[in-house]
Design an enzyme around this catalytic site. Structure first.
Site, PDB file in Angstrom:
ATOM      1  N   GLN A 101      45.446  45.100  35.825  1.00  9.17           N
ATOM      2  CA  GLN A 101      46.848  44.677  35.353  1.00  9.17           C
ATOM      3  C   GLN A 101      47.422  43.955  36.494  1.00  9.17           C
ATOM      4  O   GLN A 101      48.755  43.775  36.400  1.00  9.17           O
ATOM      5  CB  GLN A 101      47.791  45.902  35.011  1.00  9.17           C
ATOM      6  CG  GLN A 101      47.311  46.543  33.512  1.00  9.17           C
ATOM      7  CD  GLN A 101      47.814  45.712  32.418  1.00  9.17           C
ATOM      8  OE1 GLN A 101      48.376  44.811  32.376  1.00  9.17           O
ATOM      9  NE2 GLN A 101      47.315  46.216  31.299  1.00  9.17           N
ATOM     10  N   THR A 137      22.734  39.610  29.014  1.00 12.06           N
ATOM     11  CA  THR A 137      22.942  38.058  29.063  1.00 12.06           C
ATOM     12  C   THR A 137      24.364  37.797  29.135  1.00 12.06           C
ATOM     13  O   THR A 137      25.186  38.386  28.330  1.00 12.06           O
ATOM     14  CB  THR A 137      22.174  37.418  27.756  1.00 12.06           C
ATOM     15  OG1 THR A 137      21.057  37.401  27.630  1.00 12.06           O
ATOM     16  CG2 THR A 137      22.562  35.937  28.070  1.00 12.06           C
ATOM     17  N   ALA A 181      39.415  39.704  31.646  1.00  8.33           N
ATOM     18  CA  ALA A 181      40.023  38.351  31.523  1.00  8.33           C
ATOM     19  C   ALA A 181      41.108  38.296  30.570  1.00  8.33           C
ATOM     20  O   ALA A 181      42.121  37.448  30.573  1.00  8.33           O
ATOM     21  CB  ALA A 181      38.723  37.478  30.996  1.00  8.33           C
ATOM     22  N   HIS A 182      40.978  39.109  29.396  1.00  7.26           N
ATOM     23  CA  HIS A 182      41.981  39.038  28.521  1.00  7.26           C
ATOM     24  C   HIS A 182      43.420  39.584  28.886  1.00  7.26           C
ATOM     25  O   HIS A 182      44.409  39.239  28.102  1.00  7.26           O
ATOM     26  CB  HIS A 182      41.636  40.055  27.080  1.00  7.26           C
ATOM     27  CG  HIS A 182      41.594  41.362  27.281  1.00  7.26           C
ATOM     28  ND1 HIS A 182      42.730  42.050  26.462  1.00  7.26           N
ATOM     29  CD2 HIS A 182      40.959  42.188  27.907  1.00  7.26           C
ATOM     30  CE1 HIS A 182      42.479  43.374  26.778  1.00  7.26           C
ATOM     31  NE2 HIS A 182      41.295  43.344  27.470  1.00  7.26           N
ATOM     32  N   CYS A 203      45.661  56.839  19.031  1.00  9.49           N
ATOM     33  CA  CYS A 203      45.466  57.401  17.833  1.00  9.49           C
ATOM     34  C   CYS A 203      44.132  58.102  17.918  1.00  9.49           C
ATOM     35  O   CYS A 203      43.075  57.742  18.177  1.00  9.49           O
ATOM     36  CB  CYS A 203      45.020  56.557  16.663  1.00  9.49           C
ATOM     37  SG  CYS A 203      46.157  56.600  15.234  1.00  9.49           S
ATOM     38  N   GLY A 229      37.269  45.225  31.604  1.00  9.70           N
ATOM     39  CA  GLY A 229      37.690  46.253  32.799  1.00  9.70           C
ATOM     40  C   GLY A 229      37.107  47.577  32.201  1.00  9.70           C
ATOM     41  O   GLY A 229      36.770  48.053  33.329  1.00  9.70           O
ATOM     42  N   THR A 230      37.020  47.941  31.058  1.00 10.35           N
ATOM     43  CA  THR A 230      36.526  49.335  31.081  1.00 10.35           C
ATOM     44  C   THR A 230      35.001  49.436  31.612  1.00 10.35           C
ATOM     45  O   THR A 230      34.612  50.438  32.194  1.00 10.35           O
ATOM     46  CB  THR A 230      36.304  49.665  29.393  1.00 10.35           C
ATOM     47  OG1 THR A 230      37.545  49.560  28.812  1.00 10.35           O
ATOM     48  CG2 THR A 230      35.631  51.007  28.961  1.00 10.35           C
TER      49      THR A 230
HETATM   50  C1  LIG Z   1      44.821  49.255  33.823  1.00 10.91           C
HETATM   51  C2  LIG Z   1      43.596  48.921  32.829  1.00 10.91           C
HETATM   52  N1  LIG Z   1      42.226  49.205  33.095  1.00 10.91           N
HETATM   53  C3  LIG Z   1      41.336  48.908  32.280  1.00 10.91           C
HETATM   54  C4  LIG Z   1      41.401  48.570  31.116  1.00 10.91           C
HETATM   55  C5  LIG Z   1      40.291  48.237  30.030  1.00 10.91           C
HETATM   56  O1  LIG Z   1      40.005  46.769  30.073  1.00 10.91           O
HETATM   57  P1  LIG Z   1      39.243  46.070  28.798  1.00 10.91           P
HETATM   58  O2  LIG Z   1      40.206  46.103  27.742  1.00 10.91           O
HETATM   59  O3  LIG Z   1      38.831  44.761  29.249  1.00 10.91           O
HETATM   60  O4  LIG Z   1      38.101  47.107  28.824  1.00 10.91           O
HETATM   61  C6  LIG Z   1      43.085  48.137  30.711  1.00 10.91           C
HETATM   62  C7  LIG Z   1      43.108  47.580  29.483  1.00 10.91           C
HETATM   63  O5  LIG Z   1      44.114  47.894  28.746  1.00 10.91           O
HETATM   64  C8  LIG Z   1      43.994  48.539  31.568  1.00 10.91           C
HETATM   65  O6  LIG Z   1      45.071  48.299  31.053  1.00 10.91           O
END
Ligand SMILES: Cc1ncc(COP(=O)(O)O)c(C=O)c1O
Length: 373
Positions: A174, A231, A194-195, A316, A72-73
């Site tokens: 989410q 990749t 995915a996680h 943290c 997601g990041t």
């Molecule tokens: C709303 C939201 N966006 C983005 C992310 C980031 O996803 P990732 O952990 O796959 O980088 C998270 C993960 O906590 C999230 O809750």
């Protein structure tokens, strides 16, 4: 020893056993480079492309418009890092707010939406924020807030953004698997991980409208149609495929989770907790609460010792814990220091929640934790 009670599903979810099996199988037989033209590459490519199709089905997009990322990041960065101007809020995940800060530091216009106590984004505020900004401005909003479970009015925001000629990026990390795809159908781009839906860590996706493909951030090979160099891991993709198929099937079970959450939250309120995000529409698996006079991170640590995993939403940094910026923006720093997030999942049982409540009672009132009050 009793088993761990895991109530931190918004942080990450346990991978599905079927996803683990599929990944192990692919690691053995289809570990090739999906870009290679020989048989080994083709086997890996099949896995990746099947995963792309399964994810596209789940999120209501075409497979051609799915770009696999590391999570997601990266998907949020890919969508936002080149925005000429940005409208967002302090409620967003750091992978959005930190990009906004970077754009601001570079002198690009960034407007921060006002935050209400409920944590709900007012669509009208988006219209006001867009006034006077260039048409290619990107509005970034999460479909579901990671700390509170508040569901943002994405369809209404999408209409306003479109009317203003701007673009909408939705952080759907989410939300995917928990809300139907119509919720973010008006977005130009959206992020998935995915996680958060019982798949593996290290893979996610940015999904875009055909005409809104992002410019690549990473320089390198021409993978992902030239939009994301590097990749793609067929092993992670195999897990993502199973998770996406499962997420589509498991959506109806979500009302049962909401019933459990409601009863649990009522019990927390009965013990003096204040609900963060109250008054806004929320998904039914999250409770973010503050116990007056109790430090959230200390409560999290006390519960951990009692075998219950929850989160305080604090980060943290340089050895000090900071209160959640999201909760601080909503209800102030003092209450943010007391915040604890409990997030349930599809394997959570009433029995686990009952045990979590007795652990909470020990943590809040027991002699060993009397210092929490
Ligand atoms: C709303 C939201 N966006 C983005 C992310 C980031 O996803 P990732 O952990 O796959 O980088 C998270 C993960 O906590 C999230 O809750």
């Amino acid at each position: 020893m009793t088993s761990l009670i895991y109530l931190d599903w918004n942080a990450t979810t346990p991978p599905l056993p079927e996803a683990i099996d599929a990944m192990a199988e692919v690691a053995r037989v289809a570990w090739g480079n999906p870009a290679s033209i020989h048989g080994s590459g083709r086997a890996a490519r099949d896995v990746v492309e099947t995963a792309r199709e399964e994810l596209a089905r789940l999120v209501g997009a075409s497979a051609r418009d799915v770009i696999f990322t590391s999570g997601g990041t990266e998907a949020n960065n890919l969508a936002l890092r080149r925005a000429p101007a940005l409208v967002t809020s302090a409620l967003e995940h750091p992978s959005v707010t930190r990009v906004a800060e970077a754009l601001e530091a570079e002198g690009r216009p960034v407007r921060w939406l006002p935050v209400r106590e409920s944590g709900w984004v007012e669509p009208e505020a988006v219209r006001e924020a867009l006034a006077g900004l260039p048409t290619a401005t990107v509005v970034a909003v999460a479909a579901v807030n990671h700390e509170t479970g508040v569901v943002q009015p994405v369809p209404a925001i999408a209409e306003l953004v479109r009317a203003a000629g701007a673009r909408l990026h939705v952080d759907a990390v989410q939300a995917v698997g928990k809300l139907p795809a119509e919720h973010w159908a008006g977005a130009d781009t959206f992020a998935v991980a995915a996680h958060k839906l019982r798949g593996p860590k290290g893979i996610g996706a940015l999904v875009h409208r055909p005409e809104r493909a992002p410019k690549p951030l990473l320089l390198g090979g021409s993978q992902e149609r030239g939009r994301r160099a590097g990749t793609v891991d067929p092993v992670a993709a195999a897990g993502f495929r199973v998770a996406a198929a499962w997420a589509a099937r498991s959506m109806p079970a979500r009302t049962e989770i909401a019933t459990l959450r409601d009863a649990f939250e009522a019990a927390l309120v009965g013990r003096g907790a204040r609900v963060n995000g109250e008054g806004a529409p929320r998904l039914g698996h999250v409770s973010n609460v503050s116990f007056p006079g109790v430090a959230g991170d200390e409560l999290v640590a006390a519960l951990d010792l009692l075998g219950v995993a929850v989160s305080s939403g604090s980060a943290c940094s340089a050895g000090t814990t900071e209160p959640s910026k999201v909760i601080a923006a909503m209800v102030g720093v003092a209450r943010a220091r007391e915040a604890v997030r409990v997030s349930l999942g599809d394997t959570t049982t009433a029995e686990e929640l009952a045990r979590a409540l007795s652990a909470l009672d020990r943590a809040l009132g027991g002699p060993s934790a009397a210092n929490l009050r």
